[in-house]
Design an enzyme around this catalytic site. Structure first.
Site, PDB file in Angstrom:
ATOM      1  N   THR A 178     -16.377   4.998   1.012  1.00 32.93           N
ATOM      2  CA  THR A 178     -17.800   5.356   0.961  1.00 32.93           C
ATOM      3  C   THR A 178     -18.138   6.434   1.991  1.00 32.93           C
ATOM      4  OG1 THR A 178     -18.371   3.445   2.323  1.00 32.93           O
ATOM      5  CG2 THR A 178     -18.635   3.210  -0.058  1.00 32.93           C
ATOM      6  N   LYS A 203     -13.703  -0.001 -13.419  1.00 35.30           N
ATOM      7  CA  LYS A 203     -14.133  -1.230 -12.747  1.00 35.30           C
ATOM      8  C   LYS A 203     -14.730  -2.228 -13.740  1.00 35.30           C
ATOM      9  CE  LYS A 203     -12.763  -0.315  -8.620  1.00 35.30           C
ATOM     10  NZ  LYS A 203     -11.761  -1.163  -7.962  1.00 35.30           N
ATOM     11  N   ASP A 227       0.858  -1.189   0.000  1.00 36.09           N
ATOM     12  CA  ASP A 227       0.000   0.000   0.000  1.00 36.09           C
ATOM     13  C   ASP A 227       0.890   1.233   0.000  1.00 36.09           C
ATOM     14  OD1 ASP A 227      -2.114   1.994   0.824  1.00 36.09           O
ATOM     15  OD2 ASP A 227      -3.294   0.187   1.141  1.00 36.09           O
ATOM     16  N   ASP A 235       3.288   1.599  -4.919  1.00 36.41           N
ATOM     17  CA  ASP A 235       2.320   2.307  -5.755  1.00 36.41           C
ATOM     18  C   ASP A 235       1.961   1.364  -6.899  1.00 36.41           C
ATOM     19  OD1 ASP A 235       0.947   3.809  -7.599  1.00 36.41           O
ATOM     20  OD2 ASP A 235       2.342   5.505  -7.565  1.00 36.41           O
ATOM     21  N   VAL A 236       0.732   0.888  -6.920  1.00 41.88           N
ATOM     22  CA  VAL A 236       0.362  -0.143  -7.897  1.00 41.88           C
ATOM     23  C   VAL A 236       0.383   0.348  -9.350  1.00 41.88           C
ATOM     24  CG1 VAL A 236      -1.030  -1.538  -6.314  1.00 41.88           C
ATOM     25  CG2 VAL A 236      -2.129   0.305  -7.631  1.00 41.88           C
ATOM     26  N   THR A 269     -16.382   1.874   4.418  1.00 42.65           N
ATOM     27  CA  THR A 269     -14.928   2.104   4.496  1.00 42.65           C
ATOM     28  C   THR A 269     -14.684   3.602   4.331  1.00 42.65           C
ATOM     29  OG1 THR A 269     -14.566   2.004   2.104  1.00 42.65           O
ATOM     30  CG2 THR A 269     -14.489  -0.102   3.284  1.00 42.65           C
ATOM     31  N   TYR A 306     -14.380   6.057 -12.812  1.00 42.25           N
ATOM     32  CA  TYR A 306     -14.448   4.956 -11.838  1.00 42.25           C
ATOM     33  C   TYR A 306     -15.227   3.781 -12.433  1.00 42.25           C
ATOM     34  CZ  TYR A 306     -15.058   2.381  -7.498  1.00 42.25           C
ATOM     35  OH  TYR A 306     -15.031   1.398  -6.536  1.00 42.25           O
TER      36      TYR A 306
END
Ligand code: NAD
Length: 261
Positions: free
Chosen positions: A192, A155, A36, A57-58, A189, A151
């Site tokens: 949201t 997804k 993370d 960092d992905v 989380t 977003y």
């Protein structure tokens, strides 16, 4: 001990869903590596469950090479990859006015990050002949998201990518590297909490009214908990799901039933 002895790499492992997944997999016997950008939270959870934390960092290709190299050097294998790192994007810059820079920022984390994870880890799993990749998409991959263009598109692309990765899992050579996508609805989380508070500000309502409006669109009338998602991820990470690949799983308290109508 449903994943005893497995080595699990969890991106976004310091966040709501990722951290709970780390806890559940560790409790069920896995050796967990949390990756993370949130150093403090990541280190804290790693200490709590005796896992390893790696800053990652992905969206960075070199960092994927580095992280997977470290996991392989330390554990000799990766059995489970959970691609949970994700961002919701700037909600004030998310409809038709979405800038190209914002679109790319969201895609870089949600889609590039998942692609890079699959592409870097799949060959390691193929070397061992087995593995499970779990990509965290979203329930919105099935619906229009006119107020969250990047977003929603990111997804939906994760869902489609998952099917292609599943086909590259070595089945023709007798291997079993599986890849499935998980589609959470509205889970409690940081993500949201932030969406609700932004939604409240933009619509001029109180946070309580915003939460009530969101809950009204969920069959079970409340947000889910990270543990609701983590238990599904545990199943997909474990050998209990050995005959499941390329599939999409919704965990949304019936949100799609109400909202689709
Ligand atoms: P969260 O914000 O609590 O956790 C996300 C984590 O990803 C954070 O720890 C953050 O530091 C990390 N992250 C962000 N950018 C990163 C990067 N470039 N590299 C590495 N890590 C990075 O959110 P969450 O709700 O736990 O979300 C987890 C995943 O679930 C995300 O992919 C999200 O899109 C997805 N999801 C969440 C919900 C929900 O209702 N919470 C619904 C559908 C899908």
């Amino acid at each position: 001990m449903r994943v005893n002895g497995k080595v699990a790499l969890i991106t976004g492992g310091a966040g709501g869903i990722g951290a709970e997944t780390a806890r559940v997999l560790a409790r069920e016997g896995a050796q967990v590596v949390i990756a993370d950008l949130a150093d403090d939270a990541g280190a804290e959870i790693a200490a709590e469950i005796r896992a390893t934390y790696l800053r990652h960092d992905v969206s960075s290709e070199p960092q994927w090479q580095e992280v997977v190299g470290k996991v392989a050097a330390r554990h000799g294998k990766i059995d489970v990859l959970v691609n949970a790192a994700g961002i919701e994007g700037d909600l004030k810059n998310a409809g038709l006015e979405t800038s190209l820079a914002e679109w790319r920022r969201v895609m870089a984390v949600n889609l590039d990050g998942t692609f890079l994870g699959c592409r870097t880890v799949l060959p390691k799993m193929l070397e061992k002949g087995a593995g499970s990749i779990v990509n965290i998409s979203s329930i919105v991959s099935f619906f229009a998201t006119p107020t969250a263009l990047s977003y929603g598109a990111s997804k939906a692309a994760v869902e489609q990518l998952t099917r292609s990765i599943a086909q590259l899992g070595g089945a023709d050579d007798g291997k079993r590297v599986r890849c499935n996508s998980v589609h959470p609805g509205v889970i409690k989380t940081r993500m949201t909490d932030n969406i609700l508070s932004e939604f409240a500000k933009l619509s001029g309502v109180s946070p309580e009214q915003a939460e009530a409006a969101v809950n009204a669109n969920i069959l079970f009338k409340c947000r889910g908990q990270p543990s609701d998602v983590a238990s599904l991820i545990l199943f997909l990470a474990s050998d209990e799901s050995a005959y499941i690949t390329g599939s999409a799983f919704q965990v949304d308290g019936g949100w799609h039933l109400v909202s689709a109508g």
